[in-house]
Design a protein around this motif. Structure first.
Motif, PDB file in Angstrom:
ATOM      1  N   ASN A  27      45.097 -33.393 -10.701  1.00 22.46           N
ATOM      2  CA  ASN A  27      44.457 -33.968 -11.890  1.00 22.46           C
ATOM      3  C   ASN A  27      43.109 -34.609 -11.571  1.00 22.46           C
ATOM      4  OD1 ASN A  27      46.388 -33.270 -13.842  1.00 22.46           O
ATOM      5  ND2 ASN A  27      47.704 -34.977 -13.202  1.00 22.46           N
ATOM      6  N   LYS A  28      42.541 -34.223 -10.437  1.00 22.04           N
ATOM      7  CA  LYS A  28      41.227 -34.731 -10.046  1.00 22.04           C
ATOM      8  C   LYS A  28      40.184 -33.718 -10.509  1.00 22.04           C
ATOM      9  CE  LYS A  28      38.575 -36.076  -5.960  1.00 22.04           C
ATOM     10  NZ  LYS A  28      38.581 -36.138  -4.475  1.00 22.04           N
ATOM     11  N   VAL A  29      39.215 -34.137 -11.336  1.00 20.56           N
ATOM     12  CA  VAL A  29      38.246 -33.209 -11.906  1.00 20.56           C
ATOM     13  C   VAL A  29      37.163 -32.882 -10.880  1.00 20.56           C
ATOM     14  CG1 VAL A  29      36.542 -32.824 -13.734  1.00 20.56           C
ATOM     15  CG2 VAL A  29      38.658 -34.078 -14.238  1.00 20.56           C
ATOM     16  N   LEU A  30      37.011 -31.570 -10.593  1.00 25.78           N
ATOM     17  CA  LEU A  30      35.967 -31.094  -9.680  1.00 25.78           C
ATOM     18  C   LEU A  30      34.933 -30.315 -10.479  1.00 25.78           C
ATOM     19  CD1 LEU A  30      38.232 -29.753  -6.771  1.00 25.78           C
ATOM     20  CD2 LEU A  30      37.093 -31.977  -6.888  1.00 25.78           C
ATOM     21  N   PHE A  31      33.726 -30.208  -9.936  1.00 27.71           N
ATOM     22  CA  PHE A  31      32.659 -29.482 -10.618  1.00 27.71           C
ATOM     23  C   PHE A  31      32.579 -28.047 -10.101  1.00 27.71           C
ATOM     24  CE2 PHE A  31      28.351 -27.879 -11.039  1.00 27.71           C
ATOM     25  CZ  PHE A  31      28.111 -28.104 -12.387  1.00 27.71           C
ATOM     26  N   PHE A  32      32.440 -27.115 -11.034  1.00 26.74           N
ATOM     27  CA  PHE A  32      32.212 -25.694 -10.706  1.00 26.74           C
ATOM     28  C   PHE A  32      30.999 -25.245 -11.499  1.00 26.74           C
ATOM     29  CE2 PHE A  32      36.680 -26.497 -10.184  1.00 26.74           C
ATOM     30  CZ  PHE A  32      37.067 -25.761  -9.069  1.00 26.74           C
ATOM     31  N   ASP A  33      30.176 -24.385 -10.897  1.00 21.56           N
ATOM     32  CA  ASP A  33      29.082 -23.851 -11.716  1.00 21.56           C
ATOM     33  C   ASP A  33      29.655 -22.809 -12.681  1.00 21.56           C
ATOM     34  OD1 ASP A  33      29.030 -21.213 -10.577  1.00 21.56           O
ATOM     35  OD2 ASP A  33      27.811 -21.933  -8.915  1.00 21.56           O
ATOM     36  N   SER A  34      28.845 -22.432 -13.675  1.00 23.82           N
ATOM     37  CA  SER A  34      29.355 -21.581 -14.768  1.00 23.82           C
ATOM     38  C   SER A  34      29.801 -20.209 -14.263  1.00 23.82           C
ATOM     39  CB  SER A  34      28.294 -21.419 -15.859  1.00 23.82           C
ATOM     40  OG  SER A  34      27.138 -20.795 -15.342  1.00 23.82           O
ATOM     41  N   GLU A  35      29.099 -19.674 -13.272  1.00 20.79           N
ATOM     42  CA  GLU A  35      29.482 -18.356 -12.740  1.00 20.79           C
ATOM     43  C   GLU A  35      30.815 -18.418 -12.002  1.00 20.79           C
ATOM     44  OE1 GLU A  35      26.405 -16.471 -10.522  1.00 20.79           O
ATOM     45  OE2 GLU A  35      25.070 -16.280 -12.254  1.00 20.79           O
ATOM     46  N   GLU A  36      31.052 -19.536 -11.285  1.00 22.01           N
ATOM     47  CA  GLU A  36      32.352 -19.721 -10.628  1.00 22.01           C
ATOM     48  C   GLU A  36      33.463 -19.715 -11.666  1.00 22.01           C
ATOM     49  OE1 GLU A  36      32.795 -22.442  -6.836  1.00 22.01           O
ATOM     50  OE2 GLU A  36      31.372 -23.364  -8.222  1.00 22.01           O
ATOM     51  N   PHE A  37      33.226 -20.467 -12.756  1.00 20.31           N
ATOM     52  CA  PHE A  37      34.234 -20.506 -13.816  1.00 20.31           C
ATOM     53  C   PHE A  37      34.477 -19.118 -14.408  1.00 20.31           C
ATOM     54  CE2 PHE A  37      34.037 -25.248 -14.654  1.00 20.31           C
ATOM     55  CZ  PHE A  37      35.402 -25.442 -14.508  1.00 20.31           C
ATOM     56  N   GLU A  38      33.409 -18.343 -14.623  1.00 21.18           N
ATOM     57  CA  GLU A  38      33.565 -16.982 -15.157  1.00 21.18           C
ATOM     58  C   GLU A  38      34.477 -16.152 -14.256  1.00 21.18           C
ATOM     59  OE1 GLU A  38      30.042 -14.810 -16.405  1.00 21.18           O
ATOM     60  OE2 GLU A  38      29.024 -16.709 -16.819  1.00 21.18           O
ATOM     61  N   ASP A  39      34.223 -16.214 -12.941  1.00 22.95           N
ATOM     62  CA  ASP A  39      35.039 -15.461 -11.977  1.00 22.95           C
ATOM     63  C   ASP A  39      36.492 -15.905 -12.017  1.00 22.95           C
ATOM     64  OD1 ASP A  39      32.932 -13.933 -11.151  1.00 22.95           O
ATOM     65  OD2 ASP A  39      32.480 -15.138  -9.367  1.00 22.95           O
ATOM     66  N   ILE A  40      36.695 -17.230 -12.103  1.00 21.29           N
ATOM     67  CA  ILE A  40      38.066 -17.770 -12.122  1.00 21.29           C
ATOM     68  C   ILE A  40      38.801 -17.293 -13.377  1.00 21.29           C
ATOM     69  CG2 ILE A  40      39.416 -19.901 -12.398  1.00 21.29           C
ATOM     70  CD1 ILE A  40      37.197 -21.273 -10.645  1.00 21.29           C
TER      71      ILE A  40
END
Length: 465
Positions: free
Chosen positions: A24-37
């Motif tokens: 439940n610890k919020v980490l930062f991802f760039d938008s392209e990382e999120f797209e891949d995930i």
């Protein structure tokens, strides 16, 4: 196994994301990382994780067009087409030259069975895309939905011209050629393709399939052989090469290649059966039976395995063993017409006519409508003296074979045996008109009827000029 940098980065992103969910610890991802995930979870059938990732992604990057397009893709996947379309219209107002907007709009129209509009939108996407191959492939698929095979083929070829190693494009092109039955054109196309892509095992394999379909087994074998030389783990090519060798009567080599498929993967009942068939052709019945037994052990429901064992014993005139194995097969599947026909044939050879009659009756009951099955059944009924049943059976058979002289000669004989001379005369006349020279059927099956003057008069009267 060495992973590419992209795969390593994606795996690292996935690990970080799943760790974040657990803690439940919020980490930062760039938008392209999120797209891949998100796309990874969608591709692997984990929609709940994809939705969680999308929610967090939009919280961190609320203005990302890429993420909103992924959201559209998810909405389309869930058939929420109106919501997806509304979001696309908003994105279009911001980025009217983004090709992905047109691709997703086309996807929505395709889902609504408006394939013409989908093609129109994909052609606009072509103006803005860098990935021409993908868009041409999508256009080709839309034309397939419309049964416009020539146009589909044309676009799949353009896809391959842009990206020659695109395997799905190659399969799609060949599918169109085959559907259009343009085998020679397909062979010419692949031959030209191979000139510039000589190490494409897929192309060689497809070329072999095409040669096999036009019964050019020598060229098929050569093509499959090249495919296996390029990729010595290509199980499908070894299987096809074995089939071509079998057609060329090169049974020892066929066995070697079927064995190779077993080495590459677990034994398949098909490969075991074909090895048995090859050994039988070579006259090695011991090895043939060994592989037939392995076939039915691997897949007890495969009728061809049981039939192969039965037929081998039948051919050796070992009718008792043939009967034993066909009974085993019937115990597994009592509604198999192939089994019942074999059961009838074996019992007929053993002079067990009542059992043979049951076998032919059951074969037809479970879907065997071959002419010879009807005729064997009727001849057994006649031998057992069941003339009325034989007539009803022949009348039923005539619905499937309305102008069959073998049925007509038998009907005439049976009606004459029952002293129904008018019907006997009618069917004899029909039979003579259909095939005058085969009147010996009547002589062989009904010698008493044959000797009657009335019958000989009808035969003489209907003699062709």
């Amino acid at each position: 196994m060495n992973l590419s940098h992209e795969e390593e980065d994606r795996n690292l992103s996935l690990s970080r994301f799943e760790s974040m969910l657990k803690t439940n610890k919020v980490l930062f991802f760039d938008s392209e990382e999120f797209e891949d995930i998100i796309l990874h979870y969608m591709d692997t059938g984990k929609p709940s994780l994809a939705k969680k990732a999308l929610k967090l992604a939009l919280e961190q990057h609320p203005k990302s067009t890429g993420l909103k397009l992924v959201q559209v893709e998810m909405l389309v996947f869930e058939d929420k087409l109106d919501t997806a379309e509304k979001l696309l219209n908003e994105l279009y107002a911001i980025e009217p030259t983004n090709e992905e907007i047109y691709i997703q709009k086309a996807n929505i129209f395709s889902k609504r069975d408006n394939h013409e509009k989908a093609v129109e939108l994909l052609k606009i996407a072509l103006k803005y895309t860098d990935d021409y191959a993908d868009v041409y492939n999508l256009i080709g698929m839309e034309y397939l939905f419309m049964d416009e095979l020539e146009l589909a083929k044309e676009n799949f070829i353009k896809c391959l011209q842009e990206e020659p190693e695109e395997q799905s494009g190659l399969y799609n092109v060949i599918y169109c050629f085959e559907f259009l039955e343009q085998y020679e054109e397909a062979i010419a196309f692949l031959t030209k393709y191979i000139d510039t892509n000589p190490y494409s095992e897929i192309a060689w394999h497809q070329l072999g399939r095409l040669y096999y379909s036009i019964k050019n087994y020598e060229e098929a074998y050569k093509a499959f052989d090249y495919a296996t030389m390029i990729d010595d783990q290509f199980m499908g090519a070894f299987m096809e090469k074995a089939k071509a060798l079998e057609r060329l009567n090169r049974y020892e080599e066929a066995i070697e290649n079927y064995q190779e498929t077993i080495r590459l993967e677990d034994p398949t009942s098909y490969a075991l059966l074909r090895i048995g068939k090859c050994y039988e052709k070579l006259g090695n019945e011991i090895e043939a039976l060994k592989y037939y037994n392995q076939t039915v052990h691997e897949d007890p429901l495969l009728d061809k395995g049981w039939v192969a064992i039965t037929d081998l014993y039948f051919k050796k005139k070992n009718f008792q063993k043939a009967l034993f194995f066909i009974n085993k097969a019937l115990a597994i599947d009592s509604e198999n017409s192939l089994y019942w026909k074999r059961y009838a044939t074996i019992n007929r050879a053993l002079n067990f006519y009542e059992e043979a009659e049951v076998g032919y009756r059951k074969a037809i009951e479970y879907g065997d409508y071959e002419l010879d099955t009807w005729l064997y059944w009727v001849d057994i009924l006649q031998f057992l003296g069941e003339f009325d049943t034989a007539i009803q059976t022949l009348l039923q058979a005539s619905e499937y074979f309305p102008d069959e002289y073998e049925i007509e000669y038998r009907l005439s004989g049976l009606y004459f045996m029952l002293q129904e001379h008018e019907k006997g005369s009618y069917h004899l006349t029909n039979a003579l008109h259909l095939n005058y020279n085969n009147q010996t059927i009547l002589e062989e099956l009904f010698p008493i009827v044959w000797e009657r003057k009335m019958v000989q008069d009808i035969i003489a009267k209907n003699k062709p000029l």
